[in-house]
Scaffold this motif. Structure first.
Motif, PDB file in Angstrom:
ATOM      1  N   MET A 261     -21.224  -0.849-101.963  1.00 40.58           N
ATOM      2  CA  MET A 261     -21.166   0.605-101.802  1.00 40.58           C
ATOM      3  C   MET A 261     -19.752   1.111-101.533  1.00 40.58           C
ATOM      4  N   ALA A 262     -18.793   0.235-101.578  1.00 39.11           N
ATOM      5  CA  ALA A 262     -17.378   0.623-101.420  1.00 39.11           C
ATOM      6  C   ALA A 262     -16.541  -0.474-102.065  1.00 39.11           C
ATOM      7  N   PRO A 263     -15.339  -0.099-102.526  1.00 43.35           N
ATOM      8  CA  PRO A 263     -14.739   1.236-102.487  1.00 43.35           C
ATOM      9  C   PRO A 263     -15.358   2.174-103.525  1.00 43.35           C
ATOM     10  N   GLN A 264     -15.104   3.472-103.372  1.00 43.54           N
ATOM     11  CA  GLN A 264     -15.574   4.489-104.308  1.00 43.54           C
ATOM     12  C   GLN A 264     -14.373   5.277-104.831  1.00 43.54           C
ATOM     13  N   GLY A 265     -14.498   5.739-106.091  1.00 41.29           N
ATOM     14  CA  GLY A 265     -13.448   6.541-106.696  1.00 41.29           C
ATOM     15  C   GLY A 265     -13.862   7.989-106.820  1.00 41.29           C
ATOM     16  N   ASP A 266     -13.422   8.634-107.893  1.00 41.47           N
ATOM     17  CA  ASP A 266     -13.740  10.048-108.097  1.00 41.47           C
ATOM     18  C   ASP A 266     -15.204  10.253-108.454  1.00 41.47           C
ATOM     19  N   GLU A 267     -15.826   9.228-109.046  1.00 42.98           N
ATOM     20  CA  GLU A 267     -17.277   9.253-109.243  1.00 42.98           C
ATOM     21  C   GLU A 267     -17.930   8.359-108.191  1.00 42.98           C
ATOM     22  N   ILE A 268     -19.241   8.472-108.076  1.00 40.41           N
ATOM     23  CA  ILE A 268     -19.987   7.608-107.162  1.00 40.41           C
ATOM     24  C   ILE A 268     -20.514   6.423-107.953  1.00 40.41           C
ATOM     25  N   PHE A 269     -20.142   5.217-107.513  1.00 38.82           N
ATOM     26  CA  PHE A 269     -20.675   3.993-108.112  1.00 38.82           C
ATOM     27  C   PHE A 269     -21.885   3.546-107.301  1.00 38.82           C
ATOM     28  N   TYR A 270     -23.021   3.399-107.962  1.00 43.52           N
ATOM     29  CA  TYR A 270     -24.247   3.030-107.260  1.00 43.52           C
ATOM     30  C   TYR A 270     -25.214   2.400-108.243  1.00 43.52           C
ATOM     31  N   PHE A 271     -25.768   1.267-107.851  1.00 38.19           N
ATOM     32  CA  PHE A 271     -26.781   0.598-108.662  1.00 38.19           C
ATOM     33  C   PHE A 271     -28.141   0.904-108.045  1.00 38.19           C
ATOM     34  N   PRO A 272     -28.859   1.910-108.553  1.00 34.78           N
ATOM     35  CA  PRO A 272     -30.082   2.373-107.900  1.00 34.78           C
ATOM     36  C   PRO A 272     -31.332   1.604-108.292  1.00 34.78           C
TER      37      PRO A 272
ATOM     38  N   GLU B  13     -32.294  11.218-111.784  1.00 28.19           N
ATOM     39  CA  GLU B  13     -32.464  12.606-112.229  1.00 28.19           C
ATOM     40  C   GLU B  13     -31.637  13.563-111.377  1.00 28.19           C
ATOM     41  N   LEU B  14     -31.710  13.413-110.052  1.00 28.08           N
ATOM     42  CA  LEU B  14     -30.985  14.307-109.154  1.00 28.08           C
ATOM     43  C   LEU B  14     -29.474  14.124-109.270  1.00 28.08           C
ATOM     44  N   ALA B  15     -29.053  12.897-109.578  1.00 28.24           N
ATOM     45  CA  ALA B  15     -27.622  12.605-109.630  1.00 28.24           C
ATOM     46  C   ALA B  15     -26.995  12.927-110.977  1.00 28.24           C
ATOM     47  N   GLY B  16     -27.797  13.413-111.904  1.00 27.33           N
ATOM     48  CA  GLY B  16     -27.252  13.847-113.182  1.00 27.33           C
ATOM     49  C   GLY B  16     -27.003  12.748-114.179  1.00 27.33           C
ATOM     50  N   ALA B  17     -27.803  11.671-114.111  1.00 26.82           N
ATOM     51  CA  ALA B  17     -27.633  10.584-115.067  1.00 26.82           C
ATOM     52  C   ALA B  17     -28.087  11.002-116.461  1.00 26.82           C
ATOM     53  N   ASP B  18     -27.488  10.420-117.461  1.00 29.41           N
ATOM     54  CA  ASP B  18     -27.899  10.646-118.847  1.00 29.41           C
ATOM     55  C   ASP B  18     -29.273  10.012-119.043  1.00 29.41           C
ATOM     56  N   PRO B  19     -30.298  10.771-119.454  1.00 30.78           N
ATOM     57  CA  PRO B  19     -31.642  10.215-119.637  1.00 30.78           C
ATOM     58  C   PRO B  19     -31.682   9.037-120.596  1.00 30.78           C
ATOM     59  N   ALA B  20     -30.719   8.971-121.517  1.00 33.19           N
ATOM     60  CA  ALA B  20     -30.695   7.885-122.492  1.00 33.19           C
ATOM     61  C   ALA B  20     -30.097   6.603-121.912  1.00 33.19           C
ATOM     62  N   ASP B  21     -29.479   6.713-120.758  1.00 30.93           N
ATOM     63  CA  ASP B  21     -28.846   5.552-120.123  1.00 30.93           C
ATOM     64  C   ASP B  21     -29.860   4.889-119.201  1.00 30.93           C
ATOM     65  N   GLN B  22     -30.329   3.718-119.588  1.00 26.68           N
ATOM     66  CA  GLN B  22     -31.372   3.049-118.807  1.00 26.68           C
ATOM     67  C   GLN B  22     -30.825   2.341-117.562  1.00 26.68           C
ATOM     68  N   MET B  23     -29.522   2.144-117.484  1.00 26.83           N
ATOM     69  CA  MET B  23     -28.935   1.480-116.320  1.00 26.83           C
ATOM     70  C   MET B  23     -27.634   2.176-115.921  1.00 26.83           C
ATOM     71  N   PRO B  24     -27.731   3.434-115.487  1.00 26.89           N
ATOM     72  CA  PRO B  24     -26.506   4.156-115.111  1.00 26.89           C
ATOM     73  C   PRO B  24     -25.888   3.580-113.844  1.00 26.89           C
ATOM     74  N   LEU B  25     -24.571   3.607-113.799  1.00 23.78           N
ATOM     75  CA  LEU B  25     -23.848   3.078-112.653  1.00 23.78           C
ATOM     76  C   LEU B  25     -22.920   4.101-112.019  1.00 23.78           C
ATOM     77  N   LEU B  26     -22.375   5.017-112.810  1.00 27.01           N
ATOM     78  CA  LEU B  26     -21.443   6.015-112.314  1.00 27.01           C
ATOM     79  C   LEU B  26     -22.057   7.402-112.393  1.00 27.01           C
ATOM     80  N   TYR B  27     -21.884   8.173-111.317  1.00 28.96           N
ATOM     81  CA  TYR B  27     -22.479   9.500-111.235  1.00 28.96           C
ATOM     82  C   TYR B  27     -21.419  10.510-110.806  1.00 28.96           C
ATOM     83  N   PRO B  28     -21.534  11.749-111.265  1.00 31.44           N
ATOM     84  CA  PRO B  28     -20.634  12.797-110.769  1.00 31.44           C
ATOM     85  C   PRO B  28     -20.753  12.897-109.251  1.00 31.44           C
TER      86      PRO B  28
END
Length: 342
Positions: A97-108, A116-131
């Motif tokens: 969960m650290a370090p973090q940059g300008d985006e949030i890195f998280y493996f949910p 959905e709440l974090a604004g992931a692309d629906p087509a991305d089945q394994m998003p890692l970076l979020y606004p």
């Protein structure tokens, strides 16, 4: 005087040596006595536990977990404590969960609501970076955690302020370091310039470095209670794996049949040695009082049964830094776990 005296137990000290009958005294957060005679200190002990017929072991170390975030959400770290785990190694598989940059890195994992709440692309089945802004809202809405840290030191300090159920020894995930430096550009090929940027971030972050030895038990688990729906969607439920709940009893009953002392060492003293965890993993005077009182005859996990998501049997007491985290009455909520550093 002892705060706690555990008497008449069979000491399995985590070194692989033969077990022996003795009494164990705890003062503050340390083991202050192991021996046959305990004199006047025993009479003045605040709490006395008769462990006749029981085994006293070091607290177990789960060497591969993904509790980096879940331990901040469910502070009790219930599935770990109930199986005798007093320290978890986090930051595995490159995810921390650290370090973090300008985006949030998280493996949910499978949490679709977070995505959905974090604004992931629906087509991305394994998003890692979020606004960052949307991800912060998602963390606060779903988990009650504000991810306001950037550096590993800031993350560790945040965890220090929490009443954790057990200790955490964090590794720094390479993926987290890479995305903190490169952001959305993290998929491109490395260059010397990228390496030059990553090196100082890595240097700031690393608390523990370890070459893996696979002869140690690990759950690959989280700190969520067994009833937790990991998807966040009732129509697509998913729950913790049974090994996240009963790993240590399963390991000890399966691999400790012929040499129980060595099995305990593989789950305590050996991981402490490999990961450089000081003054833990072994029952020794002066060491931290992370320990378990277990009933070996009744030790059992339910992972191979019809309902595998049941709490294991045979773990009577768990102590974390000298305080009872689990008693026969259940979790105590003592919250004495610590972030461990070299």
């Amino acid at each position: 005087m002892f705060d706690i005296l555990i008497k008449n137990g069979l000491i399995c000290d985590g070194t692989g040596a033969s077990s022996y009958e003795a009494n164990l005294g705890i003062t503050g957060d340390r083991i202050t006595y192991i021996g046959k005679e305990y004199g006047a200190d025993a009479k003045a002990a605040v709490t006395v536990i008769d462990a006749a017929g029981k085994v006293i072991t070091p607290g177990f170390i789960d060497t591969h977990t993904h509790a980096d975030l879940s331990m901040m959400i469910e502070l009790a770290m219930e599935p770990f404590v109930k199986q005798g785990v007093t320290t978890v190694i986090t930051g595995n598989c490159g995810y921390s969960m650290a370090p973090q940059g300008d985006e949030i890195f998280y493996f949910p994992s499978t949490n679709q609501t977070f995505q959905e709440l974090a604004g992931a692309d629906p087509a991305d089945q394994m998003p890692l970076l979020y606004p960052r802004e949307k991800a912060q809202t998602a963390f606060e809405t779903l988990y009650g955690v504000e991810p306001d840290w950037r550096t590993f030191a800031e993350y560790s300090k945040r965890c220090d302020s929490m009443a954790l159920g057990c200790n955490a020894a964090p590794l720094v995930g390479y993926s987290a370091v890479r995305t903190a430096v490169m952001g959305q550009d993290c998929l491109r090929e490395d260059t010397n310039m990228v390496a030059d940027f990553i090196a100082p971030v890595l240097g700031e972050s690393v608390d523990i470095f370890c070459q893996y030895d696979y002869a140690m038990p690990c759950s690959d688990g989280f700190g969520y209670a067994k009833e937790t729906n990991l998807t966040g969607k009732d129509e697509f439920p998913a729950y913790p794996n049974s090994m996240n709940i009963g790993l240590m009893p399963r390991y000890l009953t399966r691999y400790g049949k012929d040499d129980f002392e060595q099995a305990v060492r593989r789950a305590s003293g050996f991981p402490a040695q490999r990961f450089g965890i000081q003054d833990r993993g072994v029952l020794k005077e002066g060491y931290y009082a992370d320990l378990v009182v277990l009933d070996r005859e009744n030790l059992h996990s339910f992972d191979e049964e019809e309902n595998p998501l049941q709490d294991p049997c045979g773990i009577d007491y768990v102590f974390v830094n000298g305080k009872a985290a689990l008693t026969p009455d259940g979790l105590t909520g003592a919250g004495t776990g610590r972030m461990l550093r070299k």
